[in-house]
Design an enzyme around this catalytic site. Structure first.
Site, short mmCIF file in Angstrom:
data_model
loop_
_atom_site.label_atom_id
_atom_site.label_comp_id
_atom_site.label_asym_id
_atom_site.label_seq_id
_atom_site.Cartn_x
_atom_site.Cartn_y
_atom_site.Cartn_z
N ASP A 70 -15.71 36.26 -19.67
CA ASP A 70 -15.30 36.54 -18.29
C ASP A 70 -15.90 35.51 -17.33
O ASP A 70 -15.21 34.86 -16.55
CB ASP A 70 -15.86 37.92 -17.90
CG ASP A 70 -14.77 38.96 -17.64
OD1 ASP A 70 -15.02 40.15 -17.85
OD2 ASP A 70 -13.67 38.53 -17.21
N THR A 150 -10.41 43.64 -20.71
CA THR A 150 -11.75 43.46 -21.28
C THR A 150 -12.00 44.40 -22.45
O THR A 150 -12.47 44.00 -23.51
CB THR A 150 -12.83 43.74 -20.21
OG1 THR A 150 -12.42 43.18 -18.98
CG2 THR A 150 -14.18 43.21 -20.62
N1 LIG Z 1 -11.28 52.58 -14.32
C1 LIG Z 1 -11.30 51.26 -14.41
N2 LIG Z 1 -12.43 50.58 -14.29
C2 LIG Z 1 -12.42 49.22 -14.36
N3 LIG Z 1 -11.33 48.46 -14.57
C3 LIG Z 1 -10.19 49.12 -14.68
C4 LIG Z 1 -10.11 50.53 -14.63
N4 LIG Z 1 -8.83 50.87 -14.78
C5 LIG Z 1 -8.14 49.71 -14.94
N5 LIG Z 1 -8.97 48.67 -14.87
C6 LIG Z 1 -8.60 47.24 -14.91
O1 LIG Z 1 -7.18 47.21 -14.87
C7 LIG Z 1 -6.67 46.70 -16.09
C8 LIG Z 1 -5.46 47.52 -16.47
O2 LIG Z 1 -5.91 48.78 -16.86
P1 LIG Z 1 -5.52 49.29 -18.34
O3 LIG Z 1 -5.90 48.20 -19.29
O4 LIG Z 1 -6.33 50.54 -18.50
O5 LIG Z 1 -4.03 49.52 -18.28
C9 LIG Z 1 -7.80 46.82 -17.09
O6 LIG Z 1 -7.61 45.84 -18.07
C10 LIG Z 1 -9.02 46.57 -16.21
O7 LIG Z 1 -9.11 45.17 -15.94
P2 LIG Z 1 -10.34 44.28 -16.56
O8 LIG Z 1 -10.24 44.40 -18.05
O9 LIG Z 1 -10.04 42.91 -16.03
O10 LIG Z 1 -11.60 44.85 -16.00
MG LIG Z 2 -13.18 44.54 -15.15
MG LIG Z 3 -11.09 41.23 -15.77
#
Ligand SMILES: Nc1ncnc2c1ncn2[C@@H]1O[C@H](COP(=O)(O)O)[C@@H](O)[C@H]1OP(=O)(O)O
Ligand SMILES: [Mg+2]
Ligand SMILES: [Mg+2]
Ligand SMILES: [Mg+2]
Length: 331
Positions: A70, A150
């Protein structure tokens, strides 16, 4: 034919394509050199064959490796862009972080990327869309998610990972880049970059519309952040099947590829960096990404970071998917 004075937003788009690709290489390097563990076989649904599940062994990595990927990917993107445009408003998910000079792209403007955009402009009747032509740097805000998905990166689903760079003009997403570091093309080249700009169409994939009347609806949502509101919306959509995969950018790409029809996430949790790039690309394809009431989010540099009112994304039938997210009538 080099254009007289290229619009700054298109130079920024060409540079974003370049640095997103470079950030993808960093993420692949970290995964291949990180602490890898092969866990037991997992059963997972194939988006293109929703009734078929495949049993595969997956390789996971540690949260520390994800954090390192990241940070390095974000440093590559933001520091490289900032060297060329020091006054540009860039907001990255990982906040203000340092990084190694090794990850900074010295020449952000790759001639090939810029050439592709010049050619599109030259061929376009009417030249450059005025929204892009007129934009000045102070009207632009760039939202960067260096590694979206992530959780999936650490749990052995790297194909869900995307690098997201969204470019907003006066708060509206007008250009965007989604890079898939682990996409396997037919010619076994690893990595795919999809990009778009207002009026210039979508590039890097051929947008496919599904025939819902014939084949039924396929709706996608989160794999790792479930909520009762999401389950209610899925039920209301009465889909032929539901796909649960990670990544906001990843789900937008699958909509463009025609693997499913909508991304329903009527819950808080995502942020502007998760959706700016995807919204710009979907809009360029004639689709929509809004909050669950159908309102657009504001992506200006000072906007609230959280998408507090959920995410609904589709290429068509957007009003239907919005209707599915309505809370149950007060009893
Ligand atoms: N509750 C949460 N806390 C942190 N990040 C979230 C959360 N919900 C969604 N995200 C971010 O939104 C993206 C899409 O959600 P999902 O994968 O659950 O469909 C995730 O990959 C994550 O991005 P990131 O991985 O960049 O932190
Ligand atoms: Mg994140
Ligand atoms: Mg991210
Ligand atoms: Mg994200």
């Amino acid at each position: 034919m080099a254009l007289a004075a290229r619009p700054v937003v298109l130079e920024l788009l060409a540079a974003s394509i370049n640095v997103a690709r470079r950030a993808g290489g960093i993420i692949r390097d970290v995964l291949s050199s990180g602490e890898l563990r092969t866990v037991d076989k997992v059963r997972r649904r194939l988006p293109s064959l929703p009734t078929v599940t495949a049993v595969t062994a997956v390789t996971t990595t540690t949260a520390a490796a994800a954090g390192k990927a990241d940070r390095r990917a974000q440093h590559c993107i933001i520091e490289s862009l900032r060297r060329r445009w020091p006054a540009l408003a860039i907001i990255g998910e990982e906040g203000a972080i340092g990084g190694s000079e090794h990850d900074v792209v010295a020449e952000v403007l790759d001639a090939a990327d810029q050439g592709v955009i010049d050619a599109i402009l030259t061929e376009r009747s009417g030249g450059c869309p005025s929204t892009l032509q007129k934009a000045t740097l102070d009207q632009i805000s760039v939202w960067v998610d260096p590694l979206d998905g992530t959780k999936e990166f650490t749990e052995g689903f790297p194909e869900n990972v995307t690098v997201l760079i969204g470019i907003a003009i006066n708060g509206t997403p007008e250009a965007g880049v989604i890079h898939q570091p682990f996409f396997k093309a037919a010619n076994s080249v690893t990595g795919r970059t999809i990009w778009a700009a207002h009026g210039l169409g979508v590039h890097g994939t051929e947008v496919k519309w599904r025939n819902v009347a014939r084949d039924g609806r396929i709706v996608a949502t989160t794999r790792s952040h479930p909520s009762p509101a999401i389950e209610r919306a899925l039920a209301a959509a009465q889909p032929a099947s539901i796909v649960r995969i990670g990544g906001a950018g990843n789900k937008i790409v699958h909509i463009l590829d025609g693997d499913f029809d909508a991304y329903l996430f009527p819950s808080p949790g995502t942020s502007k960096w998760d959706t700016c790039a995807g919204e710009a690309i979907l809009r360029a394809a004639g689709g929509h990404l809004t909050d669950q009431s159908g309102a657009s989010y504001d992506y200006s540099a000072k906007a609230e970071l959280a998408n507090a009112r959920g995410v609904v994304a589709s290429l068509s039938d957007h009003a239907f998917y919005l209707s599915c997210t309505k809370p149950p009538a007060q009893l």
